[in-house]
Design a protein around this motif. Structure first.
Motif, PDB file in Angstrom:
ATOM      1  N   ASP A   1       0.694  -0.969   0.035  1.00 49.11           N
ATOM      2  CA  ASP A   1       0.513   0.215  -0.049  1.00 49.11           C
ATOM      3  C   ASP A   1       0.677   1.188   0.269  1.00 49.11           C
ATOM      4  O   ASP A   1       1.936   0.899   0.553  1.00 49.11           O
ATOM      5  CB  ASP A   1      -1.077  -0.015   1.067  1.00 49.11           C
ATOM      6  N   LEU A   2       0.872   2.368  -0.375  1.00 50.53           N
ATOM      7  CA  LEU A   2       0.804   3.143  -0.302  1.00 50.53           C
ATOM      8  C   LEU A   2       0.647   4.878  -0.755  1.00 50.53           C
ATOM      9  O   LEU A   2      -0.789   4.722  -0.512  1.00 50.53           O
ATOM     10  CB  LEU A   2       2.016   3.405  -1.743  1.00 50.53           C
ATOM     11  N   SER A   3       0.684   5.649   0.479  1.00 44.95           N
ATOM     12  CA  SER A   3       0.166   6.231   1.303  1.00 44.95           C
ATOM     13  C   SER A   3       0.998   7.769   1.033  1.00 44.95           C
ATOM     14  O   SER A   3       2.375   7.716   1.306  1.00 44.95           O
ATOM     15  CB  SER A   3      -0.169   6.643   2.676  1.00 44.95           C
ATOM     16  N   THR A   4       0.007   9.150   0.422  1.00 46.55           N
ATOM     17  CA  THR A   4       0.972  10.565   0.375  1.00 46.55           C
ATOM     18  C   THR A   4       0.000  11.459   1.237  1.00 46.55           C
ATOM     19  O   THR A   4      -0.936  11.273   1.001  1.00 46.55           O
ATOM     20  CB  THR A   4       0.488  11.223  -1.525  1.00 46.55           C
ATOM     21  N   TYR A   5       0.688  11.527   1.667  1.00 51.39           N
ATOM     22  CA  TYR A   5       0.425  12.988   3.171  1.00 51.39           C
ATOM     23  C   TYR A   5       1.102  13.392   2.367  1.00 51.39           C
ATOM     24  O   TYR A   5       2.247  14.584   1.944  1.00 51.39           O
ATOM     25  CB  TYR A   5       1.167  12.462   4.034  1.00 51.39           C
ATOM     26  N   VAL A   6       0.679  14.867   2.670  1.00 46.91           N
ATOM     27  CA  VAL A   6       0.554  16.618   2.275  1.00 46.91           C
ATOM     28  C   VAL A   6       1.303  17.041   3.568  1.00 46.91           C
ATOM     29  O   VAL A   6       0.003  16.748   4.898  1.00 46.91           O
ATOM     30  CB  VAL A   6      -0.518  17.559   2.108  1.00 46.91           C
ATOM     31  N   ILE A   7       2.481  18.414   4.083  1.00 44.78           N
ATOM     32  CA  ILE A   7       2.639  18.228   5.393  1.00 44.78           C
ATOM     33  C   ILE A   7       2.218  19.787   5.304  1.00 44.78           C
ATOM     34  O   ILE A   7       2.865  20.305   4.674  1.00 44.78           O
ATOM     35  CB  ILE A   7       4.039  18.604   5.498  1.00 44.78           C
ATOM     36  N   GLU A   8       1.127  19.960   6.875  1.00 43.28           N
ATOM     37  CA  GLU A   8       0.991  21.748   6.382  1.00 43.28           C
ATOM     38  C   GLU A   8       1.000  22.092   8.294  1.00 43.28           C
ATOM     39  O   GLU A   8       1.819  20.924   8.762  1.00 43.28           O
ATOM     40  CB  GLU A   8      -0.671  21.916   6.806  1.00 43.28           C
ATOM     41  N   GLY A   9       1.566  23.068   7.846  1.00 44.10           N
ATOM     42  CA  GLY A   9       1.893  24.432   9.100  1.00 44.10           C
ATOM     43  C   GLY A   9       1.188  24.738  10.386  1.00 44.10           C
ATOM     44  O   GLY A   9      -0.048  24.824   9.639  1.00 44.10           O
TER      45      GLY A   9
END
Length: 358
Positions: free
Chosen positions: A350-358
């Motif tokens: 499984d592949l998961s892509t996360y956006v990093i938020e401040g």
């Protein structure tokens, strides 16, 4: 008399019985490597006179790209080396190509915009396939990290084999923090210079010095990183743009340290005035769904809610222990890939892509 070092024999390779029987899998050849003196390339250690760990080159086809790897002849030999060194509990799995790294490399090469022009860190790089894929996909810089110097050595040699620009180490000198005699786990035996490879037609030179005027060449470096005692300052104040990781969620204790480490690697908390600005930073995780699913679920919860970190670690929930960032799963990015390792064993990842938020 000084004993003669063992001669290189045919590499001991294991091919999955199912793949061999079906005839669908053809293992890539292992090519013997030589060092600058013309001797058999190997990983030196205290017991090299009795147990040589020779190095080979092989090719892994990933998303239409032939990625070159440099590796010992087998994980079993690395197990024997650790046993001979009196460290039977050391982890030999870096010497194996994991299906998760293949899935991660495919994701990067099929979606080069994830890394193009960016600073990428490969967490627990092992043989380096995911980081190498990022370099070949157009990353500006790739930092390969692992706690095992021998893994980083193989990965840097592979970067050179793929025509990427390798940041020169101090050739195992006393002050070399990665490959020097005082590096963790080397027992005072420094690692040699990164192997050189002939330039192929249409490729770039593998020397950072020769490539210093070419802004299009990805620069690859190596750094020791212990997840349980991480030194994030070594990566500078600008932080990382993209973090890649696969097969890292083995135990709950690992989950609890890797989740905050990933967020802190981006480094935005060090940039005054930018804490609340959106970023283009992403974290890509490859993890087999059938392997420790409870750890995967725990990791996802921690990434999405940094306030959980204090409870997970047992520390007080204050500003010092709370990461300044949080991760949001990118819509439509969850996917699975069926990948095989060098032995022809298939596994769903499984592949998961996360956006990093401040």
């Amino acid at each position: 008399a000084t004993p003669s070092p063992p001669l290189r024999g045919a590499p001991r390779r294991r091919v999955a019985a199912t793949a061999a029987a079906s005839g669908a899998f053809v293992p890539a050849p292992f090519v013997e490597l030589k060092d600058a003196r013309g001797a058999d390339a190997s990983i030196p250690h205290l017991q090299s006179d009795h147990l040589s760990v020779f190095l080979y080159q092989t090719v892994v086809p990933v998303a239409g790209v032939d990625v070159k790897l440099v590796l010992p002849e087998s994980e079993d030999l690395v197990v024997d080396m650790y046993a001979a060194l009196g460290r039977p509990d050391d982890d030999p799995h870096w010497a194996t190509l994991w299906q998760g790294s293949v899935a991660l490399a495919e994701e990067v090469l099929e979606n080069p915009s994830l890394v193009r022009g960016k600073r990428v860190l490969d967490l627990g790089t092992g043989l380096g396939l995911a980081g190498l894929a990022a370099g070949l996909a157009g990353a500006k810089e790739v930092v390969l990290t692992d706690r095992e110097p021998r893994a980083l050595y193989c990965a840097l040699c592979a970067a050179a084999a793929n025509g990427l620009s390798v940041v020169p180490t101090q050739s195992g000198g006393a002050d070399d923090p990665v490959f020097g005699k005082d590096a963790p786990g080397l027992d005072g035996v420094p690692l040699p210079e990164v192997l050189s490879f002939e330039r192929e037609k249409g490729s770039v030179n593998a020397s950072a010095e020769d490539n210093k005027h070419d802004d299009d060449v990805c620069v690859v470096s190596a750094a020791l990183l212990d997840w349980f005692a991480p030194d994030c300052d070594q990566f500078g104040d600008d932080g990382i743009d993209v973090v890649l990781a696969c097969d890292v969620l083995y135990t709950p204790s690992a989950v609890d340290v890797i989740a905050p480490l990933v967020l802190r690697l981006f480094g935005k908390e060090k940039r005054p005035g930018k804490e609340n600005q959106s970023t283009n930073n992403v974290f890509v995780l490859a993890d087999p769904p059938g392997r420790f699913p409870e750890n995967h679920e725990r990791f996802l919860r921690l990434m999405e809610d940094p306030d959980r970190f204090a409870n997970a670690s047992g520390e007080e929930n204050d500003d010092k222990n709370r990461p300044a960032l949080r991760a949001r799963l990118m819509d439509g990015t969850g996917k699975s890939r069926e990948c095989v390792n060098l032995e022809g064993e298939a596994m769903t990842v499984d592949l998961s892509t996360y956006v990093i938020e401040g």
